[in-house]
Design an enzyme around this catalytic site. Structure first.
Site, PDB file in Angstrom:
ATOM      1  N   ASP A 206       0.835  -1.201   0.000  1.00 60.33           N
ATOM      2  CA  ASP A 206       0.000   0.000   0.000  1.00 60.33           C
ATOM      3  C   ASP A 206       0.874   1.258   0.000  1.00 60.33           C
ATOM      4  O   ASP A 206       1.872   1.326   0.724  1.00 60.33           O
ATOM      5  CB  ASP A 206      -0.866  -0.033   1.270  1.00 60.33           C
ATOM      6  CG  ASP A 206      -1.905   1.053   1.303  1.00 60.33           C
ATOM      7  OD1 ASP A 206      -2.793   1.058   0.447  1.00 60.33           O
ATOM      8  OD2 ASP A 206      -1.835   1.923   2.208  1.00 60.33           O
ATOM      9  N   GLU A 267       1.798  -0.413  -4.898  1.00 59.17           N
ATOM     10  CA  GLU A 267       0.802   0.585  -5.320  1.00 59.17           C
ATOM     11  C   GLU A 267       1.535   1.926  -5.349  1.00 59.17           C
ATOM     12  O   GLU A 267       1.730   2.561  -4.320  1.00 59.17           O
ATOM     13  CB  GLU A 267      -0.353   0.645  -4.325  1.00 59.17           C
ATOM     14  CG  GLU A 267      -1.428   1.628  -4.773  1.00 59.17           C
ATOM     15  CD  GLU A 267      -2.113   2.377  -3.644  1.00 59.17           C
ATOM     16  OE1 GLU A 267      -3.202   2.904  -3.866  1.00 59.17           O
ATOM     17  OE2 GLU A 267      -1.536   2.466  -2.536  1.00 59.17           O
TER      18      GLU A 267
HETATM   19  C1  BGC Z   1      -5.502   2.297  -0.331  1.00 58.27           C
HETATM   20  C2  BGC Z   1      -6.618   3.162   0.148  1.00 58.27           C
HETATM   21  C3  BGC Z   1      -6.223   3.730   1.500  1.00 58.27           C
HETATM   22  C4  BGC Z   1      -4.872   4.439   1.435  1.00 58.27           C
HETATM   23  C5  BGC Z   1      -4.292   4.679   2.783  1.00 58.27           C
HETATM   24  C6  BGC Z   1      -4.461   3.359  -0.537  1.00 58.27           C
HETATM   25  O1  BGC Z   1      -3.810   3.518  -1.547  1.00 58.27           O
HETATM   26  O2  BGC Z   1      -5.769   1.580  -1.496  1.00 58.27           O
HETATM   27  O3  BGC Z   1      -7.829   2.490   0.195  1.00 58.27           O
HETATM   28  O4  BGC Z   1      -7.184   4.656   1.922  1.00 58.27           O
HETATM   29  O5  BGC Z   1      -3.948   3.675   0.719  1.00 58.27           O
HETATM   30  O6  BGC Z   1      -3.821   3.495   3.327  1.00 58.27           O
END
Ligand code: BGC
Length: 528
Positions: A206, A267
């Site tokens: 994440d 991500e």
């Molecule tokens: C997740 C989100 C989240 C954020 C903070 C992101 O990129 O996919 O859903 O709110 O990270 O953790």
């Protein structure tokens, strides 16, 4: 070159756990519910699942505010439930990847509670990013929280005295960790080992682009909002700093020390293809989400540009490309592409486009049913973004409405009739239910299942190289070895390549000509 390791060409399916299937009847999806529905995913033909966070959490951000990364929140079940899900998935030949949230923790995490109690200047505070007030009561810099408002919150002592500020790139309940601190590095290596030892096949990292902040944390220039309409572009000194890459080099070594081709996907919302490619150099992450297809409008030139540039950037570092059209953070693509019948047709065509490309594809639960974004009433919304942005952004709940499984069941087969799902369904949601679509040859579900079947047997083994063929300006036509894919976005008809034999079409119609918003795959003779 064809694919060698499983993840390079895999189809991953994102299970947004709280909305997938409710096993214990409380209106919230959980691990038991997900395990029971795994045969559905096996039948659909996915290779792997990505489970969104199920760790102990106060749920200020749907579980992306983790209190304990090595335990399961009771809302989602128990560690035993996780082990059972993992075993069942493996029995069905589905790999399991889990979400790791390293940029921040919950404000209820033991480290943050101790840091608050220990006070300014304490070593406990060094694990986070605390700063003194400059004397004028304004935050240490002008960085904004991704959810709206400043990225800083000032602590108040029990006696009412204001003291230090702490950084949170997301909600105030999600304090950012200080990745310069050795404890933070050690803790996350232990977390990765904990899940690897349990048998997971990989991780989704994440906010992979956020862990390291620019030295001195300078003010950002005045920037446009990160979210506009359906697009999301974080820019500023808090994102994509060069120092972040050493973390992933360490993690790569750790992953490689385990047997069985364990993998990680980051991500990383970054501006350019080249910036993204840095995350997938041979000694870093295996994959990074490539959001360029997702961000492209339904226009031939934009889609083609996203594909060409993504493939070039990935191959420059020897990485496999990744593709995604939707996830739990963005407006569902049926709606992005215009909604209604046009949106449905385009989404079907987009699925064939994405699944024909070399690399891995990431599906978001419900896209195989053609689910559109839901206009959830404001009073039912749970995403903190709505409140934090003072209503400027309605939040992400519209993409998170629980899946409709059974058209006739009062709880739509997601939860028992006597409980309300955690987000309400629109009136007509039963029409899109899994059991309605199952076995219907013209349903979106059947299209996905058919495409995934052909992808396994005919597409995946094709060369990774995409060769573009002549087509009208508003159409895309390319081949990979002996398969070809066409997508027509304009009014001029798009003809199949010579001697093309139809494999699958996104909508009923002739085998050799595509009308507007239709796509198809054909088998074509090998080139001389
Ligand atoms: C997740 C989100 C989240 C954020 C903070 C992101 O990129 O996919 O859903 O709110 O990270 O953790």
């Amino acid at each position: 070159m064809t694919e060698t390791v499983w993840w390079r060409g895999a189809v991953f399916y994102e299970i947004y756990l709280r909305s997938f299937a409710d096993g214990n009847g409380d209106g919230v999806g959980d691990l038991v519910g997900a395990r029971r529905r795994l045969p559905y995913l096996a039948q659909l033909g996915v290779d792997a699942v990505w489970l969104t966070p199920f760790y102990r959490s106060p749920m200020a951000d749907g579980g992306y505010d983790v209190e304990n990364h090595c335990d399961v929140d009771p809302v989602f079940g128990s560690l035993e439930d996780f082990d059972a899900l993992l075993a069942e998935a493996h029995r069905l030949s589905i790999r399991v990847t889990v979400d790791i949230v390293p940029n921040h923790v919950s404000d209820q995490h033991r480290w943050f509670m101790t840091a608050v109690a220990a006070g300014p200047g304490s070593p406990e505070r060094d694990r986070f990013i605390f700063r003194d007030d400059a004397g004028d009561g304004s935050p240490p810099n002008n960085w904004g929280s991704d959810f709206g408002g400043p990225a800083w919150t000032r602590l108040t002592r029990p006696d009412g005295q204001l003291e230090q500020w702490y950084l949170h790139l997301f909600g105030p309940e999600q304090p950012d960790l200080n990745w310069e601190h050795p404890d933070v590095r050690a803790e996350f290596e232990a977390i990765l080992r904990f899940w690897l030892d349990r048998g997971v096949d990989g991780f989704r990292i994440d906010v992979a682009h956020g862990l390291v902040k620019a030295a001195g944390m300078p003010d950002n220039a005045v920037l446009p909002p990160t979210r506009s309409g359906t697009s999301y572009r974080p820019v500023g000194h808090q994102w994509d700093q060069p120092g972040v890459h050493s973390i992933y080099r360490d993690w790569r070594l750790l992953l490689d020390s385990y047997p069985g081709d364990r993998m990680a996907i980051g991500e990383a919302w970054v501006e350019t293809h080249e910036a993204l490619a840095r995350y997938v150099r041979p000694d870093e992450l295996h994959q990074a989400f490539n959001f360029h297809l997702l961000q492209a409008p339904w226009e031939a030139a934009a889609l083609r540009g996203a594909i060409v540039d993504s493939l070039a950037a990935a191959s420059a570092v020897g990485a496999a490309a990744t593709w995604v059209l939707s996830n739990h953070d963005v407006v569902r693509h049926v709606t992005r592409y215009g909604g209604g019948t046009a949106g449905q047709r385009r989404a079907r065509a987009a699925a064939l486009l994405m699944l024909a490309l070399p690399g891995a594809a990431y599906l978001y639960q419900g896209e195989e049913l053609g689910l559109p974004e839901v206009d959830v009433p404001d009073e039912a919304r749970r995403d903190p973004m709505l409140q934090r942005s003072s209503g400027a952004h309605r939040g992400r709940d519209g993409a998170r409405v629980p899946l409709p499984w059974e058209a006739r069941a009062p709880g739509l087969g997601f939860c028992p009739p006597e409980v309300a799902p955690w987000l309400p369904w629109p009136e007509d949601w039963h029409e899109l239910a899994v059991d309605r679509q199952h076995g219907q040859t013209d349903s979106v579900l059947s299209l996905y299942a058919e495409a995934l079947r052909h992808r396994r047997s005919q597409v995946r083994s094709q060369p990774q190289h995409v060769e573009w063929l002549d087509a009208p300006p508003e159409a895309l036509l390319f081949r990979r070895g002996t398969m070809a894919c066409g997508v027509n976005l304009g009014d001029a008809p798009l003809s199949a390549p010579a001697e093309g034999r139809l494999l699958v079409r996104s909508s009923p119609g002739p085998a050799t000509v595509l009308e507007r918003d239709a796509a198809a795959w054909w088998l074509v003779p090998a080139q001389a």
